[in-house]
Design an enzyme around this catalytic site. Structure first.
Site, mmCIF file in Angstrom:
data_model
loop_
_atom_site.group_PDB
_atom_site.id
_atom_site.type_symbol
_atom_site.label_atom_id
_atom_site.label_comp_id
_atom_site.label_asym_id
_atom_site.label_seq_id
_atom_site.Cartn_x
_atom_site.Cartn_y
_atom_site.Cartn_z
ATOM 1 N N GLU A 203 5.854 -1.450 0.705
ATOM 2 C CA GLU A 203 4.989 -0.518 -0.030
ATOM 3 C C GLU A 203 5.226 0.912 0.452
ATOM 4 O O GLU A 203 5.303 1.162 1.651
ATOM 5 C CB GLU A 203 3.532 -0.918 0.239
ATOM 6 N N ARG B 295 -5.364 -0.628 13.861
ATOM 7 C CA ARG B 295 -4.131 0.100 13.543
ATOM 8 C C ARG B 295 -4.376 1.603 13.427
ATOM 9 O O ARG B 295 -3.476 2.402 13.604
ATOM 10 C CB ARG B 295 -3.459 -0.451 12.294
ATOM 11 N N ARG C 131 2.630 -5.963 -2.560
ATOM 12 C CA ARG C 131 1.776 -5.623 -3.703
ATOM 13 C C ARG C 131 2.577 -5.423 -4.979
ATOM 14 O O ARG C 131 3.797 -5.418 -4.973
ATOM 15 C CB ARG C 131 0.964 -4.357 -3.446
HETATM 16 N N1 DCP Z 1 -4.403 1.841 -1.870
HETATM 17 C C1 DCP Z 1 -5.260 2.247 -2.881
HETATM 18 N N2 DCP Z 1 -4.975 1.924 -4.163
HETATM 19 C C2 DCP Z 1 -3.886 1.199 -4.468
HETATM 20 C C3 DCP Z 1 -3.032 0.744 -3.457
HETATM 21 C C4 DCP Z 1 -3.320 1.079 -2.155
HETATM 22 O O1 DCP Z 1 -6.261 2.905 -2.604
HETATM 23 N N3 DCP Z 1 -3.639 0.921 -5.737
HETATM 24 C C5 DCP Z 1 -4.678 2.269 -0.479
HETATM 25 C C6 DCP Z 1 -5.439 1.287 0.365
HETATM 26 C C7 DCP Z 1 -4.931 1.575 1.750
HETATM 27 C C8 DCP Z 1 -3.503 2.056 1.536
HETATM 28 O O2 DCP Z 1 -3.441 2.490 0.186
HETATM 29 O O3 DCP Z 1 -5.690 2.621 2.332
HETATM 30 C C9 DCP Z 1 -2.463 0.975 1.784
HETATM 31 O O4 DCP Z 1 -2.986 -0.197 1.238
HETATM 32 P P1 DCP Z 1 -2.447 -1.672 1.337
HETATM 33 O O5 DCP Z 1 -3.550 -2.635 1.520
HETATM 34 O O6 DCP Z 1 -1.621 -1.929 0.137
HETATM 35 O O7 DCP Z 1 -1.474 -1.639 2.596
HETATM 36 P P2 DCP Z 1 -1.821 -1.900 4.116
HETATM 37 O O8 DCP Z 1 -0.798 -1.134 4.911
HETATM 38 O O9 DCP Z 1 -3.249 -1.592 4.372
HETATM 39 O O10 DCP Z 1 -1.576 -3.441 4.213
HETATM 40 P P3 DCP Z 1 -1.358 -4.390 5.459
HETATM 41 O O11 DCP Z 1 -2.103 -3.839 6.634
HETATM 42 O O12 DCP Z 1 -1.913 -5.701 4.970
HETATM 43 O O13 DCP Z 1 0.104 -4.410 5.713
#
Ligand code: DCP
Length: 245
Positions: free
Chosen positions: A40, A176, A112
């Site tokens: 992502e 994190r 995603r």
């Molecule tokens: N986000 C959002 N709207 C979207 C996609 C993502 O607001 N359509 C935001 C939510 C998080 C950031 O972007 O603050 C990254 O989201 P993800 O949950 O996709 O990625 P993470 O890095 O949090 O996932 P993981 O910790 O599971 O690897």
């Protein structure tokens, strides 16, 4: 799992914020080195070029759109959701840099998809009042149009749903420590959890595309931290192996 012969299989990893999707991608990479993994582009959203060489001033400026959305959701949610979906769309349409010998057998895994963008995030932002009715209507209009225009190229043949209780995701999010997310509340993660459940488990979200509505879902319980636990990783990978057959 069925897939178009020439297109190979496309899977998407879904699940709440901070559930462990990126860690899961790293584990998958080791277990299935022949697969293509598409991460992502969060770093892109943290540094969007807001002025460029086409402008009068030669100095470039960058905006952190992720931070802007969390700080001023009413102003920036729509902009963020269009940009996040656009970057995902580009990633889903990107041709493979190296053509595998057996293309029909090749597996591409996306962190995603344009579907969680719409049916989890944008939908939720509308329901909590951060997207106006007109923004949500326009978002859905172009999303549906793009799906129709690109057709099978945007199909996902299976979803890997990483599930953990929102409280666990909250702990991982705090650990994190992504600065933009420091104001994220448990309530928000609970809402996103519910949206995932409606969409992938209960199938109660109205999904525009029939292929996406009928795509199989593999539920993976990641309540137990798997980052440094090889047994847990083995258990998850064997479920993926069975699913992909
Ligand atoms: N986000 C959002 N709207 C979207 C996609 C993502 O607001 N359509 C935001 C939510 C998080 C950031 O972007 O603050 C990254 O989201 P993800 O949950 O996709 O990625 P993470 O890095 O949090 O996932 P993981 O910790 O599971 O690897």
């Amino acid at each position: 799992m069925a897939a178009a012969r020439e297109a190979g299989k496309r899977l998407a990893i879904e699940g709440n914020i901070a559930v462990g999707k990126s860690t899961f991608v790293r584990v998958l990479r080791k277990a299935f080195p022949e697969w293509s993994m598409i991460s992502e582009p969060v770093s892109k959203w943290q540094k969007v070029q807001a002025a460029g060489p086409h402008q009068a001033s030669p100095s470039q400026s960058f905006a952190n759109l992720l931070q802007m959305m969390y700080q001023e959701p009413l102003r920036w949610s729509y902009t963020f959701q269009t940009y996040s979906c656009l970057s995902r769309l580009k990633a889903q349409l990107e041709p493979l840099s190296v053509k595998p010998l057996k293309m029909w057998d090749h597996v591409r895994v996306f962190e995603r998809s344009i579907y969680s963008d719409r049916y989890v995030f944008a939908k939720n932002l509308f329901e909590i009042g951060h997207l106006a009715e007109i923004e949500w209507a326009i978002y859905q209009d172009w999303h549906t149009f793009l799906q129709q225009a690109f057709g099978e190229q945007l199909d996902i043949h299976g979803f890997l749903y990483l599930r953990a209780p929102p409280e666990i995701c909250m702990e991982r999010l705090r650990q994190r420590g992504r600065p933009e997310e420091k104001e994220v509340q448990l309530r928000y993660l609970e809402q996103l959890h519910t949206q995932h459940e409606h969409w992938l488990m209960e199938k109660s979200t109205e999904i525009h595309s029939e292929n996406i509505r009928n795509a199989p879902v593999l539920l993976l319980d990641v309540t137990k931290d798997f980052e440094d636990d090889t047994n847990e990783q083995g258990r998850l990978m064997s479920q993926v192996k069975t699913f992909i057959k």
